[in-house]
Design an enzyme around this catalytic site. Structure first.
Site, PDB file in Angstrom:
ATOM      1  N   ALA A  63      95.170 -21.249  55.636  1.00 14.51           N
ATOM      2  CA  ALA A  63      95.984 -21.775  54.536  1.00 14.51           C
ATOM      3  C   ALA A  63      95.323 -21.380  53.221  1.00 14.51           C
ATOM      4  O   ALA A  63      94.136 -21.053  53.193  1.00 14.51           O
ATOM      5  CB  ALA A  63      96.056 -23.290  54.650  1.00 14.51           C
ATOM      6  N   GLY A 102      94.844 -21.699  59.627  1.00 12.10           N
ATOM      7  CA  GLY A 102      96.286 -21.485  59.712  1.00 12.10           C
ATOM      8  C   GLY A 102      96.618 -20.119  60.309  1.00 12.10           C
ATOM      9  O   GLY A 102      97.658 -19.950  60.954  1.00 12.10           O
ATOM     10  N   GLU A 105      96.502 -20.447  63.831  1.00 13.70           N
ATOM     11  CA  GLU A 105      97.682 -21.229  64.246  1.00 13.70           C
ATOM     12  C   GLU A 105      98.946 -20.372  64.277  1.00 13.70           C
ATOM     13  O   GLU A 105      99.811 -20.569  65.117  1.00 13.70           O
ATOM     14  CB  GLU A 105      97.844 -22.435  63.307  1.00 13.70           C
ATOM     15  CG  GLU A 105      96.730 -23.455  63.528  1.00 13.70           C
ATOM     16  CD  GLU A 105      96.753 -24.577  62.508  1.00 13.70           C
ATOM     17  OE1 GLU A 105      96.619 -24.265  61.306  1.00 13.70           O
ATOM     18  OE2 GLU A 105      96.912 -25.733  62.899  1.00 13.70           O
ATOM     19  N   GLU A 125      88.539 -25.348  60.043  1.00 14.63           N
ATOM     20  CA  GLU A 125      88.953 -26.432  59.142  1.00 14.63           C
ATOM     21  C   GLU A 125      87.903 -27.525  59.010  1.00 14.63           C
ATOM     22  O   GLU A 125      87.744 -28.108  57.930  1.00 14.63           O
ATOM     23  CB  GLU A 125      90.282 -27.048  59.620  1.00 14.63           C
ATOM     24  CG  GLU A 125      91.511 -26.195  59.327  1.00 14.63           C
ATOM     25  CD  GLU A 125      91.836 -25.187  60.422  1.00 14.63           C
ATOM     26  OE1 GLU A 125      90.950 -24.881  61.240  1.00 14.63           O
ATOM     27  OE2 GLU A 125      92.978 -24.707  60.450  1.00 14.63           O
TER      28      GLU A 125
HETATM   29  N1  3HC Z   1      92.337 -19.715  50.614  1.00 11.12           N
HETATM   30  C1  3HC Z   1      92.174 -19.279  49.352  1.00 11.12           C
HETATM   31  N2  3HC Z   1      91.258 -18.357  48.991  1.00 11.12           N
HETATM   32  C2  3HC Z   1      90.458 -17.871  49.976  1.00 11.12           C
HETATM   33  C3  3HC Z   1      90.574 -18.280  51.311  1.00 11.12           C
HETATM   34  C4  3HC Z   1      91.581 -19.253  51.632  1.00 11.12           C
HETATM   35  N3  3HC Z   1      91.773 -19.676  52.875  1.00 11.12           N
HETATM   36  N4  3HC Z   1      89.655 -17.621  52.040  1.00 11.12           N
HETATM   37  C5  3HC Z   1      88.987 -16.828  51.187  1.00 11.12           C
HETATM   38  N5  3HC Z   1      89.479 -16.966  49.938  1.00 11.12           N
HETATM   39  C6  3HC Z   1      89.051 -16.248  48.735  1.00 11.12           C
HETATM   40  C7  3HC Z   1      87.622 -16.579  48.370  1.00 11.12           C
HETATM   41  O1  3HC Z   1      87.548 -17.736  47.557  1.00 11.12           O
HETATM   42  C8  3HC Z   1      87.186 -15.325  47.641  1.00 11.12           C
HETATM   43  O2  3HC Z   1      87.702 -15.413  46.334  1.00 11.12           O
HETATM   44  P1  3HC Z   1      86.880 -14.771  45.104  1.00 11.12           P
HETATM   45  O3  3HC Z   1      86.736 -13.307  45.425  1.00 11.12           O
HETATM   46  O4  3HC Z   1      87.725 -15.071  43.941  1.00 11.12           O
HETATM   47  O5  3HC Z   1      85.541 -15.477  45.098  1.00 11.12           O
HETATM   48  C9  3HC Z   1      87.948 -14.213  48.358  1.00 11.12           C
HETATM   49  O6  3HC Z   1      89.016 -14.874  49.054  1.00 11.12           O
HETATM   50  C10 3HC Z   1      87.120 -13.461  49.371  1.00 11.12           C
HETATM   51  O7  3HC Z   1      86.487 -14.406  50.228  1.00 11.12           O
HETATM   52  P2  3HC Z   1      84.989 -14.224  50.699  1.00 11.12           P
HETATM   53  O8  3HC Z   1      84.112 -13.882  49.547  1.00 11.12           O
HETATM   54  O9  3HC Z   1      84.656 -15.431  51.501  1.00 11.12           O
HETATM   55  O10 3HC Z   1      85.116 -12.930  51.614  1.00 11.12           O
HETATM   56  P3  3HC Z   1      84.382 -12.577  52.972  1.00 11.12           P
HETATM   57  O11 3HC Z   1      84.858 -11.237  53.359  1.00 11.12           O
HETATM   58  O12 3HC Z   1      82.919 -12.825  52.863  1.00 11.12           O
HETATM   59  O13 3HC Z   1      84.922 -13.630  54.049  1.00 11.12           O
HETATM   60  C11 3HC Z   1      86.552 -14.924  55.227  1.00 11.12           C
HETATM   61  C12 3HC Z   1      86.258 -13.628  54.439  1.00 11.12           C
HETATM   62  C13 3HC Z   1      85.746 -14.926  56.542  1.00 11.12           C
HETATM   63  C14 3HC Z   1      88.005 -14.946  55.517  1.00 11.12           C
HETATM   64  C15 3HC Z   1      86.122 -16.138  54.391  1.00 11.12           C
HETATM   65  O14 3HC Z   1      86.701 -16.027  53.106  1.00 11.12           O
HETATM   66  C16 3HC Z   1      86.535 -17.481  54.947  1.00 11.12           C
HETATM   67  O15 3HC Z   1      85.876 -17.985  55.823  1.00 11.12           O
HETATM   68  N6  3HC Z   1      87.614 -18.056  54.397  1.00 11.12           N
HETATM   69  C17 3HC Z   1      88.042 -19.391  54.706  1.00 11.12           C
HETATM   70  C18 3HC Z   1      88.663 -19.501  56.053  1.00 11.12           C
HETATM   71  C19 3HC Z   1      89.126 -20.894  56.282  1.00 11.12           C
HETATM   72  O16 3HC Z   1      88.438 -21.862  56.085  1.00 11.12           O
HETATM   73  N7  3HC Z   1      90.367 -21.029  56.782  1.00 11.12           N
HETATM   74  C20 3HC Z   1      90.937 -22.294  57.069  1.00 11.12           C
HETATM   75  C21 3HC Z   1      91.643 -22.818  55.864  1.00 11.12           C
HETATM   76  S1  3HC Z   1      92.262 -24.452  56.127  1.00 11.12           S
HETATM   77  C22 3HC Z   1      93.669 -24.229  57.001  1.00 11.12           C
HETATM   78  O17 3HC Z   1      93.977 -23.151  57.383  1.00 11.12           O
HETATM   79  C23 3HC Z   1      94.484 -25.453  57.256  1.00 11.12           C
HETATM   80  C24 3HC Z   1      95.551 -25.201  58.267  1.00 11.12           C
HETATM   81  O18 3HC Z   1      95.170 -25.700  59.498  1.00 11.12           O
HETATM   82  C25 3HC Z   1      96.828 -25.832  57.869  1.00 11.12           C
END
Ligand code: 3HC
Ligand code: NAI
Length: 678
Positions: A63, A102, A105, A125
């Protein structure tokens, strides 16, 4: 605005493609485009199968976290995914990069999942203080079983494509460069067959037949989950997946998800997510600064830190030359490194072959000339300015021009060290934390003359070796230890005024730290920096050393330790402390846990404010990153500066005043200006 989602026709297969850089987060426009793509595929009779894939570096990484806490807009993900799954035409997820949260998912709602070998899949998450909120907790256990689902949902570490295939999360691992074609072929092979929906799976019954798997899981991961709300909610949701109908399970998930989303822990952990990424950016260093290639690293000193630091590079496949003064010290240091690797192998986290591979990259030496070709040399010798200057003087003579010269000093002035070379621009502080092969933090200390390319390359290197970096200016103790000294000062005073040292430790344990200041002293060794003269006793610590109480390694320090390293308070220590308090003429009184907490933590916030005021940290959130990764500040409170804002800066100030502790002008200003540091 053009949609980030487009569709492409390949005969009877419609490919739905997301192009939403950088990580294909499932923001409003993506959800809308996805819903439209599904509707298009379902409405067109000539489409017989569907593939969902992403452009760019990754499949949907989850998400869009920036939307959290705001009013939801557009189609919601769970409903879009229900429509996708309900399709009678086979839907295949084609995964590369990281299918997270997400994104995972979306894949679960597809009928089949194929991925390239380098892909990773997971539900992280919990790391944001949440649980999956688009039916992930219900579809996954039905597909792979509760036992396999539990670590994915409640711990949140992603797994490899190979591991995902082994548990049935993936149907096929396909060619690294032929993902789309292979996914289309897979989808075609399913045309005409009944589709398989995750929500109708029955693998979840393993948890009903054997409920002990939930208790076993809690027993195994209890310590890791301590203090965090989300993992328990995750376990509850997975349990519900076995015990309830799919619809009831989804309602349960929604209820738990909603509660976590509005709670304080998720807010703090989301703050941390962005804090960690912000810390990686140095405001006045241009993004396109050319980097210095680091292909060989030199380390001076094979002691506690040098050995641990070297292991980081060896594990990342970077050759290391390690230098000591004497053969004996060199052998001892490299022996410890090998033993550490072998222990990791014994625990199954490394193969014997990987141990040999890592150790094979190590070149021990007694000769400075052997460091000539290193691209980076990190000094980790005794904490003594004269010794450091001597080492840097030698490095300046032998190491090739353009190489980075770094010090791991904990407190000393990097500018003074830099001035002992003819290349101060190439000198930087790389402050690792003990044990250096384990602790995530790397404080990068920016000297007055440190060049941009040296800083940018250090940042990049930190990421390569799996560290979380934060930049500090030059001041005694930098960000972390400078704040730690304020906490220690109060801890020492508290035990002189009548608080039990175990109560001081327990207050921090209850707050969520892995240990308190006196336990930390025992673990590190109370004899660090001790003058080794038992007749000279001016502090409690010196008295403990004089009594042979050096800490855990001696079986006794502030506490007595049994063989399992369990601590118990010691009468001897109680007397030592009481004697000191009496000779200092300190009045003894009962001290409440509340006072202990306020006196330990509020002065740290005040020092953090001073650090910001002096420009020693770029932003308050960098301080949070330092404390969470270097000192075990509990992640679910967001770090000292975020926590202070949540408590209220005004409350922190009145707490400091109540205990007659100094309040910085900067803290007062920020309290008066919207209660926000950044
Ligand atoms: N939402 C918004 N922005 C995100 C994001 C997300 N889910 N994931 C990454 N970004 C942004 C980062 O803030 C960063 O922004 P910036 O360049 O402005 O600082 C940019 O994307 C690049 O991210 P990283 O520097 O972390 O890049 P990496 O290549 O090192 O890592 C990644 C990539 C493994 C995808 C890592 O970004 C990550 O782990 N992201 C989060 C994943 C996550 O937690 N997903 C679950 C979200 S909650 C959810 O999905 C709820 C659902 O169940 C409904
Ligand atoms: P240590 O005493 O375990 O190791 C120092 C090593 O350096 C010894 O093996 C010694 O033989 C070697 N050495 C000393 N002078 C040398 C020289 N001129 N040339 C080559 N080798 C030399 O010390 P430790 O704990 O590893 O500390 C090293 C540095 O790291 C210090 O600056 C310390 O402040 C810093 N540091 C220590 C941390 C800790 O928790 N121990 C944490 C973070 C930084």
């Amino acid at each position: 605005m053009t949609s980030p989602i487009r569709t492409e026709r390949h005969d009877n297969v419609l490919v739905i493609i997301s192009d939403n850089p950088p990580v294909n987060a499932l923001g409003q426009a993506v959800r809308e485009g996805l819903a439209d793509g599904i509707a298009e595929a379902l409405a067109d009779d000539s489409v017989e199968a569907i593939v969902v894939r992403c452009d760019g570096r990754t499949f949907f990484a989850g998400a869009d976290i920036t939307e959290f806490g705001k009013k939801p807009q557009g189609p919601n993900l769970p409903e879009a995914l229900d429509k996708l799954e309900a399709s009678d035409k086979p839907v295949v997820a084609a995964i590369h990069g990281t299918a997270l949260g997400g994104g995972c998912e979306v894949a679960l709602a597809c009928h089949y999942r194929v991925a390239v070998p380098s892909a990773k899949i997971g539900l992280p998450e919990v790391k944001l203080g949440l649980i999956p909120g688009a039916a992930g907790t219900q579809r996954l256990p039905r597909l792979v079983g509760a036992q396999a689902a539990l670590p994915l949902v409640a711990i949140g570490d992603p797994i490899s494509a190979k591991a995902a295939k082994a548990i049935g999360l993936l149907d096929a691992v396909v060619g690294e460069d032929t993902l789309e074609a292979d996914a289309i072929a897979f989808a075609r092979s399913m045309v005409g067959k009944p589709v398989r929906r995750s929500s109708e799976g029955t693998a979840n019954q393993d948890g009903v037949k054997n409920p002990a798997i939930f208790d076993d899981f809690r027993a195994k991961y209890g310590r890791k989950m301590r203090g965090f709300d989300a993992p328990n909610a995750a376990i509850e949701a997975v349990k519900a997946a076995g015990e309830s109908s799919y619809a009831d399970g989804v309602s349960k998930e929604r209820e738990l998800f909603g509660k976590l989303m509005t709670g304080s822990q998720s807010k703090a952990m989301r703050h941390y997510f962005f804090a960690e990424r912000a810390a990686n950016k140095i405001d006045d260093v241009p993004k396109d600064t050319p980097l210095i290639a680091i292909n060989r690293v030199g380390i001076i000193g094979a002691g506690t830190m040098g050995g641990g630091i070297a292991m980081n590079f060896l594990s990342a496949g970077i050759p290391v030359t390690i230098l000591e003064m004497k053969q004996e010290a060199l052998d001892r240091g490299t022996g410890v490194m090998r033993k550490n690797y072998e222990n990791t192998a014994k625990r199954g986290r490394m193969t014997a072959e990987q141990v040999e591979q890592a150790m094979g990259l190590l070149t021990p030496t007694l000769e400075y000339d052997d460091l000539a070709d290193c691209d980076l040399v990190i000094e980790a010798v005794f904490e003594n300015m004269d010794v450091k200057k001597q080492v840097f003087g030698k490095l300046d003579e032998v190491v090739k021009p353009g190489a980075i010269l770094a010090s791991n000093t904990s407190y000393l002035d990097i500018d003074e060290i830099a001035a002992s070379t003819r290349r101060p621009g190439y000198v930087v502080g790389l402050h690792f934390f003990s044990p250096a092969n384990v602790m995530k933090l790397l404080e990068i200390v920016r000297g007055e003359k440190t060049r941009d390319d040296v800083l940018a390359s250090s940042m990049k290197l930190a990421k390569k070796i799996g560290k979380v970096a934060a930049v500090s200016g030059v001041c005694p103790g930098f960000i972390g230890n400078r704040m730690l000294s304020k906490r220690q000062e109060q801890a020492n005073k508290l035990i002189m005024e009548g608080a039990n040292h175990w109560d001081v430790d327990d207050v921090l344990l209850d707050f969520g730290f892995p240990m308190g200041p006196f336990q930390m002293g025992d673990l590190a060794g109370l004899d660090i920096g001790w003058h080794r003269d038992p007749s000279k006793v001016t502090t409690v610590r010196e008295a403990l050393c004089a009594a042979g109480r050096f800490g855990q390694k001696a079986g006794k320090g502030f506490y007595d330790y049994d063989e399992a390293r369990q601590r118990t308070p010691s009468d001897e220590v109680k007397h030592i402390i009481a004697d000191f308090a009496e000779s200092a003429g300190n009045e003894q009184r009962e001290i409440s846990k509340e006072e202990i907490q306020e006196r330990l933590l509020y002065p740290m916030v005040n020092e953090g404010a001073k650090i910001l005021d002096e420009g020693m940290a770029q932003r308050a959130s960098d301080i949070d990153v330092v404390w969470i990764n270097g000192y075990g500040w509990p992640l679910h409170t967001g770090g000292p500066m975020f926590w202070a804002q949540e408590v209220g800066l005004g409350t922190v100030i009145s707490g400091l005043e109540k205990h007659d502790l100094p309040v910085s002008d900067y803290l007062r200003t920020k309290a008066g200006a919207g209660n926000a540091f950044d």
